[in-house]
Design a protein around this motif. Sequence first.
Motif, PDB file in Angstrom:
ATOM      1  N   SER A 131       1.570  -3.812  10.503  1.00 30.87           N
ATOM      2  CA  SER A 131       0.543  -4.146  10.073  1.00 30.87           C
ATOM      3  C   SER A 131       0.567  -4.740   8.588  1.00 30.87           C
ATOM      4  O   SER A 131       1.532  -4.259   8.020  1.00 30.87           O
ATOM      5  N   LEU A 132      -0.463  -5.509   8.070  1.00 32.43           N
ATOM      6  CA  LEU A 132      -0.461  -6.118   6.733  1.00 32.43           C
ATOM      7  C   LEU A 132      -1.797  -6.334   6.316  1.00 32.43           C
ATOM      8  O   LEU A 132      -2.727  -6.910   7.263  1.00 32.43           O
ATOM      9  N   VAL A 133      -2.393  -5.425   5.357  1.00 31.01           N
ATOM     10  CA  VAL A 133      -3.661  -5.533   5.249  1.00 31.01           C
ATOM     11  C   VAL A 133      -3.874  -5.774   3.512  1.00 31.01           C
ATOM     12  O   VAL A 133      -3.088  -5.273   2.703  1.00 31.01           O
ATOM     13  N   ILE A 134      -4.666  -6.527   3.226  1.00 30.89           N
ATOM     14  CA  ILE A 134      -4.942  -6.955   1.974  1.00 30.89           C
ATOM     15  C   ILE A 134      -6.445  -6.975   1.463  1.00 30.89           C
ATOM     16  O   ILE A 134      -7.240  -7.377   2.079  1.00 30.89           O
ATOM     17  N   LEU A 135      -6.683  -5.997   0.345  1.00 36.81           N
ATOM     18  CA  LEU A 135      -8.104  -5.706  -0.068  1.00 36.81           C
ATOM     19  C   LEU A 135      -8.267  -6.050  -1.373  1.00 36.81           C
ATOM     20  O   LEU A 135      -7.170  -6.071  -2.274  1.00 36.81           O
ATOM     21  N   PRO A 136      -9.422  -6.363  -1.811  1.00 34.25           N
ATOM     22  CA  PRO A 136      -9.807  -6.612  -3.357  1.00 34.25           C
ATOM     23  C   PRO A 136      -9.542  -5.291  -4.097  1.00 34.25           C
ATOM     24  O   PRO A 136      -9.760  -4.044  -3.538  1.00 34.25           O
ATOM     25  N   ASP A 137      -9.070  -5.426  -5.217  1.00 39.78           N
ATOM     26  CA  ASP A 137      -8.935  -4.337  -5.914  1.00 39.78           C
ATOM     27  C   ASP A 137      -8.975  -4.609  -7.507  1.00 39.78           C
ATOM     28  O   ASP A 137      -9.223  -5.855  -7.822  1.00 39.78           O
ATOM     29  N   ASP A 138      -8.792  -3.462  -8.400  1.00 39.66           N
ATOM     30  CA  ASP A 138      -9.017  -3.962  -9.817  1.00 39.66           C
ATOM     31  C   ASP A 138      -7.685  -4.461 -10.616  1.00 39.66           C
ATOM     32  O   ASP A 138      -7.612  -4.900 -11.532  1.00 39.66           O
ATOM     33  N   ASP A 139      -6.415  -4.338  -9.777  1.00 37.75           N
ATOM     34  CA  ASP A 139      -5.393  -4.669 -10.199  1.00 37.75           C
ATOM     35  C   ASP A 139      -4.432  -5.179  -8.814  1.00 37.75           C
ATOM     36  O   ASP A 139      -4.975  -5.067  -7.698  1.00 37.75           O
ATOM     37  N   LEU A 140      -3.293  -5.445  -9.089  1.00 34.30           N
ATOM     38  CA  LEU A 140      -2.251  -5.878  -8.022  1.00 34.30           C
ATOM     39  C   LEU A 140      -1.629  -4.443  -7.723  1.00 34.30           C
ATOM     40  O   LEU A 140      -1.055  -3.549  -8.685  1.00 34.30           O
ATOM     41  N   ASN A 141      -1.700  -3.985  -6.439  1.00 25.45           N
ATOM     42  CA  ASN A 141      -1.046  -2.736  -5.970  1.00 25.45           C
ATOM     43  C   ASN A 141      -0.357  -3.243  -4.452  1.00 25.45           C
ATOM     44  O   ASN A 141      -1.073  -3.824  -3.763  1.00 25.45           O
ATOM     45  N   ILE A 142       0.950  -2.932  -4.574  1.00 25.71           N
ATOM     46  CA  ILE A 142       1.709  -3.325  -3.252  1.00 25.71           C
ATOM     47  C   ILE A 142       2.446  -2.016  -2.798  1.00 25.71           C
ATOM     48  O   ILE A 142       3.220  -1.464  -3.596  1.00 25.71           O
ATOM     49  N   THR A 143       2.238  -1.629  -1.644  1.00 24.25           N
ATOM     50  CA  THR A 143       3.038  -0.558  -0.911  1.00 24.25           C
ATOM     51  C   THR A 143       3.717  -0.900   0.331  1.00 24.25           C
ATOM     52  O   THR A 143       2.724  -1.672   1.156  1.00 24.25           O
ATOM     53  N   TYR A 144       5.157  -0.987   0.481  1.00 23.46           N
ATOM     54  CA  TYR A 144       5.614  -1.444   1.594  1.00 23.46           C
ATOM     55  C   TYR A 144       6.457  -0.153   2.220  1.00 23.46           C
ATOM     56  O   TYR A 144       6.960   0.605   1.611  1.00 23.46           O
ATOM     57  N   SER A 145       6.106   0.057   3.737  1.00 26.16           N
ATOM     58  CA  SER A 145       6.658   1.351   4.402  1.00 26.16           C
ATOM     59  C   SER A 145       7.462   0.660   5.477  1.00 26.16           C
ATOM     60  O   SER A 145       6.989  -0.314   6.069  1.00 26.16           O
ATOM     61  N   VAL A 146       8.602   1.458   5.701  1.00 27.51           N
ATOM     62  CA  VAL A 146       9.551   1.073   6.876  1.00 27.51           C
ATOM     63  C   VAL A 146       9.926   2.335   7.620  1.00 27.51           C
ATOM     64  O   VAL A 146       9.766   3.446   7.226  1.00 27.51           O
ATOM     65  N   ASN A 147      10.267   2.018   8.907  1.00 24.15           N
ATOM     66  CA  ASN A 147      10.666   3.206   9.777  1.00 24.15           C
ATOM     67  C   ASN A 147      11.836   2.693  10.349  1.00 24.15           C
ATOM     68  O   ASN A 147      11.854   2.611  11.542  1.00 24.15           O
ATOM     69  N   TYR A 148      13.026   2.833   9.656  1.00 22.80           N
ATOM     70  CA  TYR A 148      14.462   2.268  10.524  1.00 22.80           C
ATOM     71  C   TYR A 148      15.360   3.482  10.945  1.00 22.80           C
ATOM     72  O   TYR A 148      15.013   4.527  10.376  1.00 22.80           O
ATOM     73  N   ASP A 149      15.823   2.985  11.960  1.00 24.77           N
ATOM     74  CA  ASP A 149      16.992   4.227  12.313  1.00 24.77           C
ATOM     75  C   ASP A 149      17.974   4.313  11.522  1.00 24.77           C
ATOM     76  O   ASP A 149      19.327   3.796  11.935  1.00 24.77           O
ATOM     77  N   HIS A 150      17.678   4.599  10.248  1.00 22.80           N
ATOM     78  CA  HIS A 150      18.805   5.006   9.138  1.00 22.80           C
ATOM     79  C   HIS A 150      18.421   6.127   8.427  1.00 22.80           C
ATOM     80  O   HIS A 150      17.264   6.464   8.224  1.00 22.80           O
ATOM     81  N   CYS A 151      19.604   6.978   7.931  1.00 26.52           N
ATOM     82  CA  CYS A 151      19.367   8.307   7.250  1.00 26.52           C
ATOM     83  C   CYS A 151      18.538   8.130   6.181  1.00 26.52           C
ATOM     84  O   CYS A 151      17.662   9.025   5.784  1.00 26.52           O
ATOM     85  N   LEU A 153      16.041   5.540   5.690  1.00 22.80           N
ATOM     86  CA  LEU A 153      15.021   4.648   5.530  1.00 22.80           C
ATOM     87  C   LEU A 153      14.059   5.014   6.851  1.00 22.80           C
ATOM     88  O   LEU A 153      13.472   4.005   7.089  1.00 22.80           O
ATOM     89  N   LYS A 154      13.989   6.241   6.946  1.00 22.98           N
ATOM     90  CA  LYS A 154      13.070   6.916   8.253  1.00 22.98           C
ATOM     91  C   LYS A 154      11.804   7.085   7.576  1.00 22.98           C
ATOM     92  O   LYS A 154      11.658   8.209   6.641  1.00 22.98           O
ATOM     93  N   ARG A 155      10.632   6.420   7.814  1.00 21.33           N
ATOM     94  CA  ARG A 155       9.439   6.902   7.486  1.00 21.33           C
ATOM     95  C   ARG A 155       9.378   6.961   5.772  1.00 21.33           C
ATOM     96  O   ARG A 155       8.950   7.964   5.023  1.00 21.33           O
ATOM     97  N   GLN A 156       9.885   5.853   5.116  1.00 16.76           N
ATOM     98  CA  GLN A 156      10.024   5.551   3.677  1.00 16.76           C
ATOM     99  C   GLN A 156       9.252   4.524   3.284  1.00 16.76           C
ATOM    100  O   GLN A 156       8.885   3.636   3.934  1.00 16.76           O
ATOM    101  N   TRP A 157       8.741   4.801   2.080  1.00 10.41           N
ATOM    102  CA  TRP A 157       7.701   3.568   1.320  1.00 10.41           C
ATOM    103  C   TRP A 157       8.372   3.308  -0.010  1.00 10.41           C
ATOM    104  O   TRP A 157       8.809   4.402  -0.739  1.00 10.41           O
ATOM    105  N   VAL A 158       7.685   2.106  -0.528  1.00  8.82           N
ATOM    106  CA  VAL A 158       8.152   1.865  -2.031  1.00  8.82           C
ATOM    107  C   VAL A 158       6.761   1.103  -2.603  1.00  8.82           C
ATOM    108  O   VAL A 158       6.389   0.139  -1.793  1.00  8.82           O
ATOM    109  N   SER A 159       6.457   1.287  -3.678  1.00  4.18           N
ATOM    110  CA  SER A 159       5.389   0.735  -4.132  1.00  4.18           C
ATOM    111  C   SER A 159       5.696  -0.070  -5.384  1.00  4.18           C
ATOM    112  O   SER A 159       6.574   0.179  -6.221  1.00  4.18           O
TER     113      SER A 159
END
Length: 266
Positions: A131-151, A153-159
């Motif tokens: 999924s990729l969702v873009i919403l109006p906001d007061d500033d730029l905020n980006i959060t990216y999450s992944v769930n790779y088969d890796h020790c 990078l499972k259910r991890q995210w970065v903003s």
Amino acid sequence: MKNLDCGVVIKPSKEGIIRLFVKGADKGFKACIDNVISTEHNVTLGSREHRTLLGTCKYKAGLCEHFMAACAFLRINSVDVYLSVEEFPIFDGSSKVWVELFKEAGLTDKPKKQTIYTVKEPVYYINGKTSLVILPDDDLNITYSVNYDHCDLKRQWVSFNPDNHDEIIEARTFGFYKDLKKYQMLGFAHGVTIENTLGLTDEGYTTNVRSDKEPIKHKILDLFGDIYQTGVSPLDLKCRILVKEAGHAVHIKAAKLLKDKLVKIK
């Protein structure tokens, strides 16, 4: 398949677009969402005006995303780029070298006039677990999450935030080391080296990471380059962008939707 040397000449322009000239073509084509012809493993742009009888593009340029991300971070929007082969050089697998070269040439990331955009309504692209969702906001905020088969990078995210700006720019492309031979047999990844690719193994990485969760930061880097195909840098958006387990194909599909929903607010 042998590696090829790639010559790149970048010249200032007054056209207000990023224009690509490939292998001596006398007519360039715009780096934009409408000229994306492939998102398989990387983003390839092509001249639709030079289609062959088989429907392919006579002139095309692959691996555009890291160059476009550098342009997005520096808000570069008016240059002519001359490529000696049909692919941008990978350098170290990030946008770091491009940014350094632009700054050495005297370009900065502080334009005299900045135009700010938001979206007039939410942008959604959802397909299964992606999924990729873009919403109006007061500033730029980006959060990216992944769930790779890796020790790491499972259910991890970065903003994305001003504090990790440089870590995003220098985040290298990555892949599972166990898949390398398979991709090379299919004609991809022949230029992979320990310097330009972060290899994922069952225990960790094939080389030291530049920062924590570097692969996820590289996904944000790719997102910057892909969204900039709309002509608007993410840095000039007042939006909240939420991404889950996506890639170039999803980025580009969402960018096409975004282009028609952008509104200028400043």
